[in-house]
Design a protein around this motif. Sequence first.
Motif, PDB file in Angstrom:
ATOM      1  N   ARG A 173     -17.984  -4.646  20.204  1.00 39.63           N
ATOM      2  CA  ARG A 173     -19.015  -5.429  21.153  1.00 39.63           C
ATOM      3  C   ARG A 173     -19.864  -4.049  22.380  1.00 39.63           C
ATOM      4  O   ARG A 173     -21.076  -4.271  22.408  1.00 39.63           O
ATOM      5  CB  ARG A 173     -17.349  -5.873  22.408  1.00 39.63           C
ATOM      6  CG  ARG A 173     -18.357  -7.055  23.443  1.00 39.63           C
ATOM      7  CD  ARG A 173     -17.796  -7.330  24.454  1.00 39.63           C
ATOM      8  NE  ARG A 173     -17.107  -8.151  24.139  1.00 39.63           N
ATOM      9  CZ  ARG A 173     -15.494  -7.666  23.921  1.00 39.63           C
ATOM     10  NH1 ARG A 173     -14.652  -6.922  24.198  1.00 39.63           N
ATOM     11  NH2 ARG A 173     -14.721  -9.050  23.223  1.00 39.63           N
ATOM     12  N   GLN A 229     -23.466  -7.088  15.864  1.00 38.55           N
ATOM     13  CA  GLN A 229     -23.337  -7.981  15.987  1.00 38.55           C
ATOM     14  C   GLN A 229     -23.200  -8.972  15.838  1.00 38.55           C
ATOM     15  O   GLN A 229     -22.172 -10.656  15.900  1.00 38.55           O
ATOM     16  CB  GLN A 229     -25.421  -8.692  17.089  1.00 38.55           C
ATOM     17  CG  GLN A 229     -25.934  -7.216  17.814  1.00 38.55           C
ATOM     18  CD  GLN A 229     -27.341  -7.449  17.642  1.00 38.55           C
ATOM     19  OE1 GLN A 229     -27.982  -7.833  16.813  1.00 38.55           O
ATOM     20  NE2 GLN A 229     -27.263  -6.757  18.730  1.00 38.55           N
ATOM     21  N   LEU A 234     -19.595  -9.134  15.718  1.00 36.07           N
ATOM     22  CA  LEU A 234     -18.518  -9.733  16.572  1.00 36.07           C
ATOM     23  C   LEU A 234     -19.094 -11.203  16.582  1.00 36.07           C
ATOM     24  O   LEU A 234     -17.827 -12.132  17.102  1.00 36.07           O
ATOM     25  CB  LEU A 234     -19.476  -9.114  18.015  1.00 36.07           C
ATOM     26  CG  LEU A 234     -18.931  -9.356  19.018  1.00 36.07           C
ATOM     27  CD1 LEU A 234     -17.359  -8.851  19.584  1.00 36.07           C
ATOM     28  CD2 LEU A 234     -19.388  -8.718  20.031  1.00 36.07           C
ATOM     29  N   TYR A 281     -15.716 -14.052  17.743  1.00 33.00           N
ATOM     30  CA  TYR A 281     -15.499 -15.163  18.061  1.00 33.00           C
ATOM     31  C   TYR A 281     -15.745 -16.612  17.847  1.00 33.00           C
ATOM     32  O   TYR A 281     -15.640 -17.707  18.242  1.00 33.00           O
ATOM     33  CB  TYR A 281     -17.057 -14.939  19.403  1.00 33.00           C
ATOM     34  CG  TYR A 281     -16.525 -14.099  20.276  1.00 33.00           C
ATOM     35  CD1 TYR A 281     -15.975 -14.530  21.329  1.00 33.00           C
ATOM     36  CD2 TYR A 281     -17.333 -12.716  20.164  1.00 33.00           C
ATOM     37  CE1 TYR A 281     -15.674 -13.505  22.862  1.00 33.00           C
ATOM     38  CE2 TYR A 281     -17.616 -12.227  21.562  1.00 33.00           C
ATOM     39  CZ  TYR A 281     -16.287 -12.310  22.455  1.00 33.00           C
ATOM     40  OH  TYR A 281     -16.767 -11.568  23.071  1.00 33.00           O
ATOM     41  N   TRP A 300     -24.601 -14.151  19.423  1.00 37.99           N
ATOM     42  CA  TRP A 300     -24.257 -12.516  18.829  1.00 37.99           C
ATOM     43  C   TRP A 300     -25.007 -12.807  17.874  1.00 37.99           C
ATOM     44  O   TRP A 300     -25.365 -12.076  16.798  1.00 37.99           O
ATOM     45  CB  TRP A 300     -22.696 -12.228  18.588  1.00 37.99           C
ATOM     46  CG  TRP A 300     -22.687 -11.524  19.566  1.00 37.99           C
ATOM     47  CD1 TRP A 300     -21.572 -12.009  21.084  1.00 37.99           C
ATOM     48  CD2 TRP A 300     -23.290 -10.437  20.737  1.00 37.99           C
ATOM     49  NE1 TRP A 300     -21.565 -11.783  22.029  1.00 37.99           N
ATOM     50  CE2 TRP A 300     -22.952 -10.528  22.098  1.00 37.99           C
ATOM     51  CE3 TRP A 300     -24.432  -9.304  20.171  1.00 37.99           C
ATOM     52  CZ2 TRP A 300     -23.149  -8.874  22.311  1.00 37.99           C
ATOM     53  CZ3 TRP A 300     -25.036  -8.793  20.977  1.00 37.99           C
ATOM     54  CH2 TRP A 300     -24.358  -8.375  22.442  1.00 37.99           C
TER      55      TRP A 300
END
Length: 221
Positions: free
Chosen positions: A155, A166, A169, A173, A189
């Motif tokens: 992050r 990015q 991440l 998620y 992201w």
Amino acid sequence: MRPLILAVTLCLVAVPPALARPGETALQQALKVYTEGDWAAAQARFTTLARAGVPAAMHDLAVMHLRGEARPASVREAERWLLTAAGKGFVTSMAALGELYESGRLGARDLPKALQAWEAAGEAGSVEAQVAAGTAHWMGRGTPSDAAEAARWYRRAAAAGDVGAQYILATMYEKGDGVPQDLRLARYWYEAAARQGDEAAPWKLKAMDAADTAAGATAPP
């Protein structure tokens, strides 16, 4: 091992005035000599500056040892200069220590020590080190695997603009790995990564759009 590069943060280095010519710092002179291929002269100049307390010169001297350009070249000497520069807050050297310990060039690979160096450099602002720390926690290199800690480091790197972080991440998620599943943040992201040219991110966004469309089509009226 990732290739080590010569430090180029000249404007951040305090060079002793007695070692500089008008309009040209001693470190710039040393770098110029190095790029011209005169390694012996470059080593002598970097050594003089390193002994005078210039962290960038310490780093550059260490790199010459690691590349086998110093005479005699010594990985242990490289480590010594990197540790000294890192101790003075030189972030590039902190990150280089992570690479060195991870590579095993000092003997056996020391992954816990590499992670310690990555985290120190990451806390000091090295985005590359933040990614490396995240990967170490994700893969369980030098520490038990910890997806939540990996997400924390990714992050930070993602917020600093690292496109790889990015994308990673976003997938975390999307799947709920190390973080609560959050498709909104996953999309955020992926979009950030796509804007920076990541080739896979647009496909992930299309897949998410398709999934949303399918979910809407099957929802009860």
